[in-house]
Design a protein around this motif. Structure first.
Motif, PDB file in Angstrom:
ATOM      1  N   HIS A 158       0.861  -0.962  -0.427  1.00  0.00           N
ATOM      2  CA  HIS A 158       0.110   0.296  -0.030  1.00  0.00           C
ATOM      3  C   HIS A 158       0.545   1.485  -0.363  1.00  0.00           C
ATOM      4  N   TYR A 195      -1.956  -2.937   9.478  1.00  0.00           N
ATOM      5  CA  TYR A 195      -3.175  -2.277   8.826  1.00  0.00           C
ATOM      6  C   TYR A 195      -4.106  -3.416   9.410  1.00  0.00           C
ATOM      7  N   ARG A 198      -7.976  -4.658   8.474  1.00  0.00           N
ATOM      8  CA  ARG A 198      -7.718  -5.505   7.545  1.00  0.00           C
ATOM      9  C   ARG A 198      -6.992  -6.768   8.204  1.00  0.00           C
ATOM     10  N   VAL A 238      -3.569   4.329   5.864  1.00  0.00           N
ATOM     11  CA  VAL A 238      -2.941   3.703   6.358  1.00  0.00           C
ATOM     12  C   VAL A 238      -2.606   4.066   8.603  1.00  0.00           C
TER      13      VAL A 238
END
Length: 453
Positions: A158, A195, A198, A238
């Motif tokens: 990411h 993260y 998630r 994030v």
């Protein structure tokens, strides 16, 4: 209604729609853009700005929009901060360029002195100036490789670090940043990011997972640098779990690798302190900066431990325009404004206003899976209710609904399902609250439409 004094006069701080969006003059300019500008250059708003300041953008048709993007975290002090305009005007009248490497000037030195003072850590530091965040990151990698004699660079899922060939390799997201542009620079290795929404891992667990990949697939002795955004930007704001970043820094110290903090989007008061890493007491070996550093002018820096920055041979760092005198003047005006107005405190006040409103919105809309961020760098992640499945379509619809109502918001995220908010740190509380009211309306309209379809 409040007003902001700019060098060109007062600018009313209000949302005002006097034509449809885009209006006739913006449509004319869009036609010219289409004929003259490459279609590969992206766009967000269909209107053209004529003036801006405080928390508003005024288009060529007289519409006044609330700015919740700050030019992607650039104009934190506003689009026409008096100290910036004054400093730039004086410098332009004196000289616009000499090239610091050819005929140096005080402004470059003064900006480096400020960076050395402001970045975390009391150790002796050196800085070098460039034009963009990507340039800063690329030069940080150069410094790390020379200083360590190693070549491998560790980055994260990411991540976003820029659009040059090397920084595209460092960046995670393929479309639109990397698609079709390879092959990319070698010796770049990607590992899992923390993260929390998630992966459900705490900071220590996430660090063990990431560092386990580094040690088994790369080898600690080969790593020149671990490069990380303290809060990821384009990747979706994030925020890693507490303890993740310190664990990375400790591993670097033990293994001889450099811990490099990419503070391009998070730096300069954006998260409620001068640098985001300060929230966990991080003292990076190298820090990259850009965006908010110069009130809208192109400037970037690499700051680090003196022995590292001085390890590169003479002439190894630089560039024709790096540390341009006008941009340096703007940076000094920007930093002065941040100090005088205490914009770190302003960012914390923005968080205090926005987070409760965003969490209230989440309670009423199960499509909002996560609310996160720090200071004036906040986001909501949209998913199919009850799942982790990204909902990019609804994200785009809500953003467009805000735009149509006169509020600029931005999207982000690996899957395009994050609404991010980066208001200028000088935005008024009344304007901020009105922007949140509009966001509320947009969610109500678009989630209802999504559920019917």
């Amino acid at each position: 209604m409040t007003e902001v004094l700019t060098p060109s006069g007062t600018l009313p701080q209000e949302r005002r729609l006097v034509t449809e969006l885009p209006g006739p003059r913006s449509r004319e300019l869009m036609a010219r853009r289409t004929a003259a500008v490459s279609s590969a250059v992206g766009g967000t708003l269909p209107v053209f700005v004529e003036k801006a300041g405080g928390g508003v953008l005024v288009d060529v048709d007289g519409n006044s929009l609330i700015d919740m993007g700050s030019g992607i975290a650039v104009v934190s002090v506003g689009n026409a901060a008096p100290a910036v305009v004054e400093a730039v005007s004086e410098q332009v009248a004196a000289f616009t360029h000499t090239c610091f490497m050819v005929a140096p000037y005080e402004g470059y030195v003064a900006v480096c002195e400020e960076l050395n003072r402001l970045t975390p850590g009391g150790h002796e530091k050196r800085s070098a100036l460039f034009n963009s965040g990507a340039e800063a990151v690329e030069n940080a990698v150069k410094v790390a490789r020379v200083a360590t004699g190693r070549s491998a660079v560790v980055v994260f899922d990411h991540a976003y670090h820029g659009r040059t060939n090397l920084t595209m390799a460092l960046t995670a997201k393929a479309m639109p940043y990397k698609w079709g542009f390879g092959p990319f620079a070698p010796e770049v290795y990607r590992v899992p990011m923390s993260y929390p929404f998630r992966d459900g891992l705490d900071g220590a667990e996430a660090a063990r997972r990431a560092l386990g990949v580094v040690e088994s697939q790369i080898g600690a002795a080969n790593v020149a640098a671990v490069l990380v955004e303290p809060i990821q930007g384009e990747g979706g704001f994030v925020v890693p779990a507490l303890g993740f970043l310190p664990a990375l820094a400790q591993w670097c110290a033990a293994s001889g690798a450099l811990f490099v903090a990419d503070e391009v989007q998070t730096g300069f008061c954006r998260t409620g302190s001068w640098f985001a890493g300060e929230h966990e007491g991080l003292v990076p070996d190298l820090v990259t900066t850009a965006k908010g550093i110069a009130g809208g002018l192109p400037l970037a820096g690499v700051t680090g431990r003196a022995e590292l920055m001085d390890a590169v041979h003479a002439g190894g760092l630089g560039g024709t325009y790096g540390g341009n005198p006008v941009a340096c003047a703007a940076a000094l005006g920007t930093i002065r404004t941040m100090r005088e107005l205490d914009l770190s405190a302003a960012a914390r006040a923005i968080e205090a206003t926005m987070l409760p409103r965003l969490r209230s919105l989440q309670e009423r809309h199960p499509e909002i899976g996560d609310v996160r961020g720090r200071g004036a760098m906040l986001a909501v992640e949209l998913v199919k209710p009850g799942t982790l499945e990204p909902d990019a379509a609804l994200t785009g619809a809500v953003a467009r609904a805000c735009h149509a109502r006169g509020v600029l918001v931005l999207t982000a995220g690996t899957w395009g399902n994050v609404l991010r908010f980066l208001p200028p740190l000088v935005i008024g509380q009344d304007l901020l609250s009105e922007a949140l009211d509009v966001l509320d309306e947009a969610f109500a309209t678009e989630t209802a439409a999504s559920r019917r379809s």
